[in-house]
Design an enzyme around this catalytic site. Structure first.
Site, PDB file in Angstrom:
ATOM      1  N   TYR A 260     -49.241  43.632 -81.702  1.00 37.26           N
ATOM      2  CA  TYR A 260     -50.527  43.378 -82.353  1.00 37.26           C
ATOM      3  C   TYR A 260     -50.839  44.528 -83.317  1.00 37.26           C
ATOM      4  O   TYR A 260     -50.232  45.590 -83.229  1.00 37.26           O
ATOM      5  CB  TYR A 260     -51.659  43.151 -81.346  1.00 37.26           C
ATOM      6  CG  TYR A 260     -51.781  44.125 -80.213  1.00 37.26           C
ATOM      7  CD1 TYR A 260     -52.385  45.361 -80.383  1.00 37.26           C
ATOM      8  CD2 TYR A 260     -51.311  43.790 -78.943  1.00 37.26           C
ATOM      9  CE1 TYR A 260     -52.521  46.237 -79.321  1.00 37.26           C
ATOM     10  CE2 TYR A 260     -51.440  44.673 -77.875  1.00 37.26           C
ATOM     11  CZ  TYR A 260     -52.040  45.897 -78.069  1.00 37.26           C
ATOM     12  OH  TYR A 260     -52.169  46.764 -77.031  1.00 37.26           O
ATOM     13  N   HIS A 310     -47.019  48.585 -81.989  1.00 35.91           N
ATOM     14  CA  HIS A 310     -47.312  48.319 -83.403  1.00 35.91           C
ATOM     15  C   HIS A 310     -46.071  48.489 -84.262  1.00 35.91           C
ATOM     16  O   HIS A 310     -45.228  49.324 -83.971  1.00 35.91           O
ATOM     17  CB  HIS A 310     -48.395  49.271 -83.917  1.00 35.91           C
ATOM     18  CG  HIS A 310     -49.601  49.332 -83.046  1.00 35.91           C
ATOM     19  ND1 HIS A 310     -50.294  48.196 -82.693  1.00 35.91           N
ATOM     20  CD2 HIS A 310     -50.234  50.361 -82.436  1.00 35.91           C
ATOM     21  CE1 HIS A 310     -51.300  48.540 -81.919  1.00 35.91           C
ATOM     22  NE2 HIS A 310     -51.279  49.839 -81.738  1.00 35.91           N
TER      23      HIS A 310
END
Ligand code: C5P
Length: 334
Positions: A260, A310
């Site tokens: 995400y 990430h």
């Protein structure tokens, strides 16, 4: 190209004539031809000349025929949650719950209902238009801010958006002293001044329960980590990052890269969608290639690249692309 221009100017002329005639007829029927006529004519000219988009010299939202930007940029997805837009599609709810899966999540609708009994239920910042010029500084936590002396430049923006543990005290010369918005999630929360808006990024239903609790009883002390049980923040200024917007950022801007988006990328996208001019500070490595935080001496210290969730390189590339296309301005620091 010439043909396209001719078609455009012919369309413009036809449209202008239709609007002029109908406006005049409409005005006439109201017995005040001049006032109605001029009001409509001015509004029309204003919209066409400024392309209806913003009053800054540099506007993010310019219909500039950049297909890459226009394919992605969608101003109809509200970045912040209100009661009205809080209803999630099944797809979004499933994706959002998967981010930090909870064994037994509470009833989302009931939690949201309770939340908006504590914080205001309003639509925020969806007011873009030809007369608005909202300048924003997004301040990431990179060590490249050290020695940058960006402080007064950052403080000259209307909105100054910081995130997670970011301190200003002791770093004013490089990072500024004002904060209008502080983006955080429960595990990265810190106390704020009364004038600052807390922007909560919820990753799970428990995060919404946490903010309710942190502003009232203080009963939630632990999520997957120990968290602040009470938070010093102005509850009338608490804003909630919309899970629908969260998914839009991930799908459309990151095209599914990483698990995400990072707080920094979410904050940047928030700014890109609510501001007219965006200046970005404190993103990326310093000149020596270190990815530490500006308040840490440890150059290998815990910046977002080490979390593993990430895709820092992809996020940085998209950020740089936005800068190349002059949608944002990057200040690279030291
Ligand atoms: O590390 P933390 O997540 O608190 O930092 C906030 C944001 O600042 C990150 O999500 C990232 O986007 C940005 N950042 C950066 N380079 C660093 C440290 C942080 O781009 N060295």
């Amino acid at each position: 190209m010439i043909l396209l221009k001719r078609v455009k100017s012919r369309t413009f002329t036809v449209l202008f004539c239709i609007i002029t005639i109908t406006t005049f007829l409409f005005s006439y029927s109201y017995n005040d031809p001049t006032s109605y006529f001029f009001k409509f004519a001015f509004r029309f000219t204003d919209t066409v000349l400024s392309k209806g988009l913003c009053a800054c010299t540099r506007c993010i939202n310019v219909e500039d025929e950049d297909p890459w930007f226009m394919e992605r940029f969608n101003q109809s997805v509200a970045p912040l949650m209100s009661k009205k837009n809080s209803v999630l599609s099944e797809d979004t709810y499933r994706w959002w719950q998967w981010l930090q899966a909870e064994k037994k999540p509470a009833n989302y609708t009931e939690v949201v209902q309770k939340l908006f009994e504590i914080i205001p239920d309003q639509e925020h910042y969806m007011d873009s238009g030809p007369s608005r010029c909202r300048t924003c500084a997004v301040v990431g936590n990179s060590g490249n801010l050290v020695g940058s002396k960006y402080g007064s430049l950052i403080d000259s923006s209307e909105f100054i958006i910081r995130m997670n543990h970011a301190p200003t005290f002791g770093f004013e010369e490089d990072v500024g002293r004002k904060t209008t918005h502080h983006v955080m999630y429960p595990e990265s929360a810190k106390n704020l001044q009364n004038t600052t808006s807390l922007v909560l990024i919820p990753f799970k239903t428990l995060d919404l329960q946490w903010i309710i609790s942190a502003l009232t009883t203080g009963s939630i002390k632990h999520t997957y980590l120990p968290v602040l049980s009470k938070i010093k923040a102005n509850k009338d200024k608490v804003l909630i990052y919309s899970p629908t917007f969260f998914k839009y950022v991930y799908d459309t801007w990151l095209e599914g890269h990483g698990r995400y988006p990072s707080t920094g990328f979410l904050a940047l996208m928030f700014a890109v969608h609510i501001c007219d001019e965006v200046n970005v500070y404190g993103f990326g490595a310093d000149r020596e290639g270190n990815w530490h935080h500006y308040w840490e001496n440890n150059l290998l210290g815990g910046a977002f690249r080490h979390t593993g969730v990430h895709d820092g390189d992809y996020e940085y590339n998209i950020t740089m692309l936005l800068a190349t296309k002059q949608k944002i301005k990057m200040f690279k620091g030291t």
